[in-house]
Design a protein around this motif. Structure first.
Motif: not given
Length: 180
Positions: A23-46
């Protein structure tokens, strides 16, 4: 797979089993997931970047596994993670969540909440809320809660004319609705 988020975005489906969002500078991410499997990494870099994650899982006699990490790299970043799982039958779920504060992320704020509903005596969950803090000037919190369907709530709803099945379904829907 690495995906760069350069404008405010909402994600409802994962493109792969393992995903890293940057996620870049000043940006907002909405992550809304249902019935998922696995791995997610959200890097707030900005600096000033934000993420809100809502994860909903349910299983009947399965072994769902999901891991989510919010990694704060930039300054003044914010994250809020809510994970909810309901398990039936002999399900054994694994729900991992991590808020990681890297060195140099002053002003970062992160919250993590895990909530599991066990709908049978055989259902099991491994809830793993984690905070990894490498910087002093941050705010972070985490919580995990496991519960079974409340017998008093079931009794109350059935005494108002609902069948036991309808009452359980209403309580489950309320459990998931409370996350939004």
């Amino acid at each position: 797979m690495e995906i760069f988020i350069k404008e405010n975005q909402e994600v409802k489906k994962l493109p792969a089993r393992v995903v890293r969002y940057v996620v870049e500078k000043g940006v907002k991410l909405h992550l809304n997931l249902e019935q998922v499997e696995g791995e997610v990494i959200v890097e707030l870099r900005g600096d000033g970047s934000e993420v809100e994650s809502r994860i909903y899982l349910a299983a009947r006699d399965g072994k769902p596994k999901f891991n989510l990490e919010h990694r704060h790299v930039g300054r003044d970043t914010k994250s809020n993670m809510i994970q909810k799982m309901a398990l039936l039958g002999k399900s054994h779920g694994c729900l991992g969540g991590t808020v990681r504060m890297d060195s140099g992320c002053s002003g970062a704020e992160g919250d993590l909440m895990q909530h599991s509903l066990l709908l049978s005596p055989e259902a099991r969950v491994d809830a793993e809320p984690n905070l990894e803090i490498s910087h002093h000037e941050v705010k972070a919190s985490h919580a995990s809660k496991m519960e079974r369907v409340d017998d008093e709530a079931l009794f109350y709803l059935t005494s108002r004319g609902l069948s036991r099945t309808e009452a359980r379904q209403l309580l489950i829907e309320g459990f998931f609705a409370g996350a939004s």
